[in-house]
Design an enzyme around this catalytic site. Structure first.
Site, PDB file in Angstrom:
ATOM      1  CG  ASP A 198      29.118 103.846  -1.460  1.00 37.26           C
ATOM      2  OD1 ASP A 198      29.804 103.260  -2.016  1.00 37.26           O
ATOM      3  OD2 ASP A 198      28.275 103.643  -0.558  1.00 37.26           O
ATOM      4  CD  GLU A 242      33.866  98.640  -4.266  1.00 39.16           C
ATOM      5  OE1 GLU A 242      32.456  97.841  -3.364  1.00 39.16           O
ATOM      6  OE2 GLU A 242      33.529  99.382  -4.662  1.00 39.16           O
ATOM      7  CG  ASP A 246      34.180 105.148   1.917  1.00 34.52           C
ATOM      8  OD1 ASP A 246      33.892 105.846   0.822  1.00 34.52           O
ATOM      9  OD2 ASP A 246      33.639 104.468   1.797  1.00 34.52           O
TER      10      ASP A 246
END
Ligand SMILES: *[C@@H]1O[C@H](CO)[C@@H](O)[C@H](O)[C@H]1NC(C)=O
Ligand SMILES: *[C@@H]1O[C@H](CO)[C@@H](O)[C@H](O)[C@H]1NC(C)=O
Ligand SMILES: *[C@@H]1O[C@H](CO)[C@@H](O)[C@H](O)[C@H]1NC(C)=O
Ligand SMILES: *[C@@H]1O[C@H](CO)[C@@H](O)[C@H](O)[C@H]1NC(C)=O
Ligand SMILES: *[C@@H]1O[C@H](CO)[C@@H](O)[C@H](O)[C@H]1NC(C)=O
Ligand SMILES: CC(=O)N[C@H]1CO[C@H](CO)[C@@H](O)[C@@H]1O
Length: 894
Positions: free
Chosen positions: A438, A441, A585
């Protein structure tokens, strides 16, 4: 958020001399304060054509305009007819200093040196001003034509435009939540990976896939992939006369294009897989139902959820734990009070005994403290990105101050693999089955490049109530850990495609739109140098991709014989060949429920990432029983099926409401009966690139009514799913192409008329599903509590004849988890007006207790009984009882 009004200025380009009239686009780029109309373009010389290639020199054709950087004077053009259906066109700097995507990140496809005379695409160039076209030879369709504006190739800005037909049918350019059929009226996409709470529209999201598919009905479908990882804007422009163009504006990299000829949509999918890789094959159990929530307080609560599913009679295949399990949210640690090792091991052992699985999360940011062995080992092995003084570059993620692994450094993979082996050791650690990465980025809670990642300035984001063992306040980075870094010492990278030096790293003059702010906001500083000498500026969009690839290696090292299941939030073109993705999300609302469909269609069909899905019932915010019931049904017909919610939300496990329990039971029961059918579709996508989920236009490419459909899909190639998509409604209007269909739930024939159908009474526990005539669907006769139990059930084969009385289908069988399968079956079923046959290969014999038998064959749409079987006159079906063993060819005739 930028409002569309601000985006689309009315600045107009000055016309350039060109055979075709130059369109007058509203130049969105120009509103960024530079006058690109004075850019001189390039002139081609030394054009050399061979049977399989074209090369040329491109020279700046006038005074430099230096619009957003410095014009690069000398470029080269390389054109390769790589295969009969794939044309490679690369425009790059003659000195080879400009960054090009590393092969370790995206391997180059093989140039098979096709002959230009056999190829389906034709390349032509105009020397001055330089432009080129790509044409489909068969029908003369011009697929790409760069003559509508000058090529601009600068140190921090590269622009290329291509003409488009009016109202083009374009798809792709993920990741986004915009319409599947892309808007064409001055529409902007920006590719810049960023954490994106609530997945806003018209925004850059977690991943970048610079590829589009263009569908021209019976004139064919083609694809265009730009192998460039730099942040970029892409525009679909329309001028006042309706002329259209597509424009790429990147802040770096080269114009490395792959043109894919199609000509069917599925063939473009296949050809794209040839370029970026075929999807990884995932374990059979990945298709089971998954449950997660941020906020499962301790291991007992995790176990309780498992038990509650069991009590409710809802099959649960995989249990997940979010960052709750960690000690102070540090990777490779357990909260010793709430998730003690002994209990974690008992949990996993119990799950495994019950045929269930366990998955945990990891984040890239490694808590930079001498107290964390994972960090100190990493530091000693020099795995982290470096600040200017050679110390580990710091940022802030869940644990507080973190160092960022440099996934381009080979030692990082060794370190990461070693940490996996220590922490996830089957005997001494947590013996998990899959892993979830997770925040990659990467998401940095330090909001801008000047931010100091000190505990005072940036406390860890609020999460669980403070725990005793987090050691807060989080200590700063210890002084004696400031290393001297050898790897950054003056590396001569010229001619190595590592990226130009001395650029403006944070605020390049040309702006790529980022809903998080500036280029480097909330992420790793873009002036950071990677191990291989490249810069985060150019590789930012591949940070998560590289983390995911490294994680897959670590999973493989742990269990070399098993297919890894790695779920990643951030992706790049080609991620699908190793890992998979969920849509991030989202919010617990109806719009995000609908959004999952278009995201799925793009990821599976256009980005070669089949095993995707959403956080079922929604991640952020409280869901409710009606939305959750609908989502339980919708998610069951998407490849990856996981219920997941955020920390502060209500509990949304399917057993929380009777209505949702009922919907979920029906959904999972159906999904499980169909599991071998969809596993077969997944398998063939990994082998042939043909998507396991089909947008309607893939199967009806000449039916213009299907081109923009984004709220229906084919699960596999046989089942048309048409969920209710209106908020709190029992009504759905869906499209049925002109074809023979059967209601999946009743078996009743439904003649599609190429028109919409409205159904007014879809119960909260129902979802309209239709079988496309001409297909054969293998089912398990009964569902089960786990996929392990499911595999003990016999098969039934459902035949849905088309108008011509024929049908076909297939079934792939293997052991489900191993990379090297000792024996597999690839069975073709065929039906031809009363004659049924099963042929193919039948090597898979089934593991102990498993069934590889067909109990019965059921044929829909039969108006009379045959010589065999039982005719049900009310339903017009014939059932022929077996059993037949799937051990060799068999068949029968009515
Ligand atoms: C851009 O350049 C052209 C040609 O030099 C000139 O005519 C035009 O006025 C310039 N536009 C702006 C906004 O500077
Ligand atoms: C499990 O079910 C029990 C009994 O209904 C309930 O009290 C408990 O809150 C549930 N736990 C979770 C985590 O859902
Ligand atoms: C990157 O830029 C920041 C902000 O200007 C600066 O503090 C830092 O030293 C730079 N890092 C490198 C590796 O040059
Ligand atoms: C935390 O610390 C307090 C005080 O030291 C103690 O009473 C408590 O049991 C500890 N554990 C938890 C889970 O709060
Ligand atoms: C079907 O209905 C949708 C709206 O619900 C509409 O956009 C579409 O054009 C309709 N299709 C046909 C073929 O009428
Ligand atoms: C794509 C989409 O629907 N995003 C929504 C996610 O949730 C937020 C908060 O409700 C909305 O504002 C977004 O529109």
């Amino acid at each position: 958020m930028f409002s569309p009004k601000v985006l689309f200025g009315l600045f107009t380009c000055v016309s350039l001399v060109s055979a075709v009239p130059t369109p007058q686009y509203a130049s969105i780029a120009a509103r960024q304060d530079a006058n690109v109309s004075s850019c001189p373009g390039y002139a081609a010389s030394n054009v050399v054509k061979t049977e399989t290639s074209v090369t040329a020199d491109l020279t700046l054709a006038g005074a430099a305009c230096n619009a957003y950087g410095e014009d690069i004077t000398n470029l080269k053009l390389l054109v390769e007819y790589q295969t009969d259906d794939r044309l490679h066109v690369n425009i790059y700097d003659a000195d080879l200093n400009v960054f090009q995507v590393q092969e370790e990140a995206v391997p180059l496809p093989k140039n098979e040196k096709a002959s230009s005379s056999d190829a389906s695409l034709e390349f032509n160039l105009v020397e001055k001003p330089f432009s080129f076209t790509v044409k489909r030879k068969e029908n003369g369709e011009v697929l790409f034509d760069t003559s509508s504006s000058q090529l601009i190739f600068e140190t921090q800005y590269v622009r290329l435009q291509t003409r488009l037909p009016k109202n083009p049918h374009l798809y792709g350019f993920g990741e986004h939540t915009d319409p599947f059929h892309l808007p064409t009226d001055n529409y902007r996409r920006s590719l810049l990976n960023a954490e994106s709470p609530n997945i806003p529209e018209n925004s850059n999201l977690y991943g970048s896939h610079p590829v589009y598919f263009e569908h021209r009905g019976d004139k064919g479908t083609h694809g265009v992939f730009l192998r460039n990882s730099d942040p970029m804007n892409i525009f679909i422009l329309r001028d006042s006369a309706g002329n259209q163009a597509l424009e790429y504006d990147t802040i770096g990299g080269v114009l490395d294009f792959y043109f894919l000829a199609g000509k069917s949509p599925a063939e473009v999918s296949k050809q794209y897989a040839d370029v970026v890789g075929y999807s990884a094959m995932f374990p059979y159990w990945t298709l089971g139902f998954h449950q997660c929530k941020y906020g499962y307080w301790d291991v007992n609560m995790v176990a309780e959820v498992v038990a509650n599913y069991s009590t409710a009679g809802i099959p649960l295949e995989v249990m997940w734990t979010d960052i709750d399990y960690m000690n102070g949210r540090q990777d490779f640690t357990l909260d010793t009070e709430r998730f003690p090792m002994k209990k974690m091991q008992e949990l996993v052992t119990t799950l495994h005994q019950r045929g269930q699985r366990y998955v945990l999360i990891l984040d890239p940011g490694t808590h930079a403290t001498a107290d964390l062995e994972t960090y100190t080992r990493g530091h000693e092995q020099d795995v982290f990105l470096k600040a200017a003084d050679g110390s580990d570059l710091l940022g802030v993620q869940w644990p507080g101050v973190v160092a960022w692994p440099d996934w381009f450094a080979p030692q990082t993979s060794d370190w990461w693999t070693d940490e996996f082996e220590r922490f996830f050791n089957p005997e001494t650690g947590v013996n998990l089955d899959g892993i979830w990465v997770d925040m990659n980025e990467a998401s940095n809670f330090c909001s801008n490049p000047q931010c100091s990642p000190t505990p005072e300035g940036n406390p860890p984001a609020p999460g669980n109530a403070p725990r005793n063992n987090t050691g807060r306040p989080i200590p700063g980075f210890p002084v004696d850990f400031q290393p001297t870094n050898s790897k950054l010492k003056a590396r001569d990278t010229s001619g190595e495609m590592k990226g130009l030096p001395n650029r403006e790293w944070f605020n390049p003059k040309y702006t790529v739109y980022n809903h998080r702010g500036g280029l480097s906001d909330f992420t790793i500083q873009t002036n950071t140098t990677n191990y291989d000498g490249t810069k985060q500026y150019d590789t930012h969009n591949m940070y998560g991709h590289m983390m995911a690839l490294t994680t897959r290696k670590a999973m493989l090292a742990r269990r070399p014989e098993l297919r890894p299941m790695v779920l990643t939030r951030s992706t790049f073109a080609g991620s699908g060949r190793e890992v998979t993705h969920w849509f991030g999300d989202n919010h617990s609302d109806w719009e995000d429920y609908r959004t999952t469909i278009r995201q799925m269609l793009a990821f599976v069909a256009m980005h070669q990432m089949p095993m995707v899905g959403s956080d079922v019932c929604g991640f952020n915010g409280d869901t409710d029983e009606f939305l959750c019931a609908r989502w339980a049904l919708l998610g069951a017909f998407q490849p990856f099926y996981r219920n997941h919610a955020e920390l502060s939300t209500i509990h949304q496990e399917f057993y929380q409401w009777p209505l949702v329990t009922e919907a979920a039971k029906k959904a999972i029961d159906t999904r499980y009966k169909l599991m071998d059918y969809i596993y077969t579709a997944l398998y063939y996508q990994t082998k042939t690139g043909v998507p396991m989920i089909n947008p309607l236009f893939y199967l009806y490419p000449n039916d213009a009514n299907t081109f923009a459909i984004q709220e229906q899909w084919f699960y596999g190639d046989a089942l048309l799913i048409s969920p209710v998509t209106t908020d709190y409604s029992n009504q759905v209007t869906f499209y049925l192409p002109e074809d023979t269909f059967y209601d999946y739930w009743t078996g009743a024939p439904v003649e599609g008329k190429g028109a919409n159908v409205t159904v007014n009474d879809v119960a909260w526990t129902d979802i309209p599903v239709h079988i496309r005539g001409g297909t054969i669907i293998p089912h398990r006769q009964n569902s089960a509590s786990t996929t392990k139990e499911l595999r003990k059930q016999d098969f039934t084969i459902l035949v849905a004849p088309g108008k011509d009385g024929k049908a076909s289908g297939r079934l792939y069988l293997d052991e489900g988890e191993k990379i090297e399968q000792p024996a597999v079956s690839e069975i073709q079923f065929s039906w031809d007006n009363g004659k049924f046959s099963a042929t193919g290969s039948f090597a898979y014999g089934g593991m102990s207790g498993e069934s590889v038998s067909v109990a019965k064959v059921k044929v829909l749409g039969q108006t009379k009984a045959g010589n065999m079987g039982t005719w049900d006159s009310s339903m017009n079906t014939v059932e022929v009882q077996g059993p037949w063993k799937l051990a060799g060819a068999w068949g029968f005739e009515f």
